[in-house]
Write an enzyme that holds these catalytic residues in place. Structure first.
Site, PDB file in Angstrom:
ATOM      1  N   ASP A  89      57.083  44.273  68.236  1.00 32.35           N
ATOM      2  CA  ASP A  89      55.706  43.414  68.577  1.00 32.35           C
ATOM      3  C   ASP A  89      55.370  42.136  67.806  1.00 32.35           C
ATOM      4  O   ASP A  89      54.662  41.363  68.380  1.00 32.35           O
ATOM      5  CB  ASP A  89      54.502  44.447  68.362  1.00 32.35           C
ATOM      6  N   HIS A 108      65.121  46.670  66.345  1.00 33.89           N
ATOM      7  CA  HIS A 108      65.017  46.977  67.821  1.00 33.89           C
ATOM      8  C   HIS A 108      64.777  45.849  68.601  1.00 33.89           C
ATOM      9  O   HIS A 108      64.554  45.902  69.898  1.00 33.89           O
ATOM     10  CB  HIS A 108      64.245  48.045  68.043  1.00 33.89           C
ATOM     11  N   GLY A 140      54.433  54.672  58.790  1.00 36.19           N
ATOM     12  CA  GLY A 140      54.319  54.817  60.277  1.00 36.19           C
ATOM     13  C   GLY A 140      55.399  54.884  61.130  1.00 36.19           C
ATOM     14  O   GLY A 140      55.400  54.712  62.449  1.00 36.19           O
TER      15      GLY A 140
HETATM   16  P1  OAD Z   1      56.824  57.089  66.771  1.00 37.28           P
HETATM   17  O1  OAD Z   1      55.841  56.967  67.780  1.00 37.28           O
HETATM   18  O2  OAD Z   1      57.891  58.173  67.145  1.00 37.28           O
HETATM   19  O3  OAD Z   1      56.152  57.555  65.451  1.00 37.28           O
HETATM   20  C1  OAD Z   1      54.712  56.863  65.063  1.00 37.28           C
HETATM   21  C2  OAD Z   1      54.336  57.585  63.614  1.00 37.28           C
HETATM   22  O4  OAD Z   1      53.490  56.704  63.124  1.00 37.28           O
HETATM   23  C3  OAD Z   1      54.128  59.163  63.788  1.00 37.28           C
HETATM   24  O5  OAD Z   1      54.983  59.758  62.707  1.00 37.28           O
HETATM   25  C4  OAD Z   1      52.691  58.910  63.340  1.00 37.28           C
HETATM   26  O6  OAD Z   1      52.269  60.020  62.627  1.00 37.28           O
HETATM   27  C5  OAD Z   1      52.505  57.533  62.440  1.00 37.28           C
HETATM   28  N1  OAD Z   1      51.058  57.077  62.560  1.00 37.28           N
HETATM   29  C6  OAD Z   1      50.280  57.102  63.656  1.00 37.28           C
HETATM   30  N2  OAD Z   1      49.011  56.605  63.127  1.00 37.28           N
HETATM   31  C7  OAD Z   1      49.306  55.798  62.014  1.00 37.28           C
HETATM   32  C8  OAD Z   1      48.681  55.115  61.019  1.00 37.28           C
HETATM   33  N3  OAD Z   1      47.494  54.814  61.319  1.00 37.28           N
HETATM   34  N4  OAD Z   1      49.288  54.743  59.960  1.00 37.28           N
HETATM   35  C9  OAD Z   1      50.447  55.110  59.574  1.00 37.28           C
HETATM   36  N5  OAD Z   1      51.155  56.048  60.496  1.00 37.28           N
HETATM   37  C10 OAD Z   1      50.651  56.359  61.757  1.00 37.28           C
HETATM   38  O7  OAD Z   1      57.368  55.699  66.525  1.00 37.28           O
HETATM   39  P2  OAD Z   1      58.673  55.114  65.686  1.00 37.28           P
HETATM   40  O8  OAD Z   1      58.831  56.052  64.549  1.00 37.28           O
HETATM   41  O9  OAD Z   1      58.409  53.533  65.509  1.00 37.28           O
HETATM   42  O10 OAD Z   1      62.882  52.671  69.742  1.00 37.28           O
HETATM   43  O11 OAD Z   1      59.514  55.361  66.774  1.00 37.28           O
HETATM   44  C11 OAD Z   1      60.709  54.975  66.487  1.00 37.28           C
HETATM   45  C12 OAD Z   1      61.622  54.351  67.683  1.00 37.28           C
HETATM   46  O12 OAD Z   1      61.372  55.374  68.830  1.00 37.28           O
HETATM   47  C13 OAD Z   1      60.967  53.162  68.482  1.00 37.28           C
HETATM   48  O13 OAD Z   1      61.359  51.849  67.791  1.00 37.28           O
HETATM   49  C14 OAD Z   1      61.435  53.237  69.784  1.00 37.28           C
HETATM   50  C15 OAD Z   1      61.722  54.481  69.994  1.00 37.28           C
HETATM   51  O14 OAD Z   1      62.674  54.917  70.807  1.00 37.28           O
HETATM   52  C16 OAD Z   1      63.355  51.990  70.586  1.00 37.28           C
HETATM   53  O15 OAD Z   1      62.624  51.685  71.602  1.00 37.28           O
HETATM   54  C17 OAD Z   1      64.712  51.643  70.630  1.00 37.28           C
END
Ligand code: OAD
Length: 254
Positions: free
Chosen positions: A106, A121, A190
């Site tokens: 983003d 990514h 996050g």
């Molecule tokens: P996820 O959606 O898998 O995880 C988001 C995390 O953020 C979760 O563990 C939530 O508990 C946490 N969360 C939610 N609100 C929050 C807040 N206010 N503060 C802190 N944490 C919070 O997203 P990613 O781990 O980024 O890849 O996913 C990894 C990758 O999966 C992405 O980059 C994407 C996807 O496949 C590609 O597109 C290649």
């Protein structure tokens, strides 16, 4: 707040730390209003990202895939960085070495002022020529044409993001592992820590002796291995840590 018990020992480490790495995921942008991938409001559940973010989907129907990205660009483009992003941007000036490794596409870290950002990514504001690989910056919302075509050679442009089934850029990944091996402290903010190879970076940092700090409202597969686990929102926890750090560095200041 029980996290206060964790704060003092973390601050003791941070005041002496020279080299900090931060791995971020969709959760850091949640408080900016961008849905996470795996949350209840996650993009995947509503829009079946796994069906669109693939090379096969783009081959079948580039316009459909571009319409989806155009829609996502519209959402992201209307959002601002939140206090979590801003604290990380300010820390870049406070520590001798400070780098963000993000899974997010983003661009909000950069909008907050961070310069040392490795994008694992890709970036949704960059378009890549499917012919020659040329990169173009494009901030237009909506896009001028769908699907967009390369102004140099006429080939299709694609989003400069990593899709399912694709490899990460090896140079960026190597840099990310190097940063993970060299840091004294790694923050993991996050991310659900389930997508490889990003999820391996904190374990690499840990094996190399770094303290690992996780900030997430929920437990993740990584939680059992971290030194500090703050169960909360990054837009609240990071400013809290920052405030304590400033107090420790400049005693007497609030
Ligand atoms: P996820 O959606 O898998 O995880 C988001 C995390 O953020 C979760 O563990 C939530 O508990 C946490 N969360 C939610 N609100 C929050 C807040 N206010 N503060 C802190 N944490 C919070 O997203 P990613 O781990 O980024 O890849 O996913 C990894 C990758 O999966 C992405 O980059 C994407 C996807 O496949 C590609 O597109 C290649």
């Amino acid at each position: 707040m029980k996290d206060d018990l964790l704060l003092d020992p973390l601050i003791d480490i941070l005041v002496n730390a020279k080299n900090i790495a931060v791995l971020t995921g969709a959760g850091i942008s949640a408080e900016s209003g961008i849905p996470t991938f795996r949350g209840e409001e996650g993009l995947w559940k509503q829009y079946r990202a796994e069906d669109l973010a693939t090379p096969g989907a783009f081959e079948n129907d580039p316009s459909l895939v571009w319409e989806w990205y155009d829609w996502r660009r519209g959402i992201i483009g209307s959002k601002d960085p939140n206090p979590g992003h801003f604290v990380l941007a300010s820390w870049e000036k406070d520590f001798p070495s400070f780098h963000i490794i993000t899974q997010n596409i983003d661009g909000l870290h950069q909008n907050a002022g961070s310069k040392n950002v490795l994008e694992l990514h890709g970036n949704i504001w960059k378009l890549r020529c499917t012919g020659k690989g040329t990169l173009f910056d494009d901030q237009n919302i909506p896009l001028e044409e769908i699907p967009p075509l390369c102004s140099d050679c006429g080939a299709l442009l694609r989003p400069h993001v990593v899709w399912f089934g694709e490899s990460l850029d090896m140079g960026i990944l190597n840099d990310a592992f190097l940063l993970s091996r060299e840091c004294n402290v790694m923050f993991v903010v996050g991310t659900s820590a389930v997508v490889q190879p990003a999820a391996s970076l904190p374990l690499t940092a840990r094996e190399s002796g770094a303290a690992i700090v996780e900030i997430n409202p929920d437990a993740t597969p990584l939680t059992a291995y971290v030194d500090f686990s703050f169960r909360g929102r990054s837009g609240e926890i990071l400013p809290l840590i920052d405030k304590k750090l400033i107090q420790a560095q400049k005693p007497g200041k609030d």
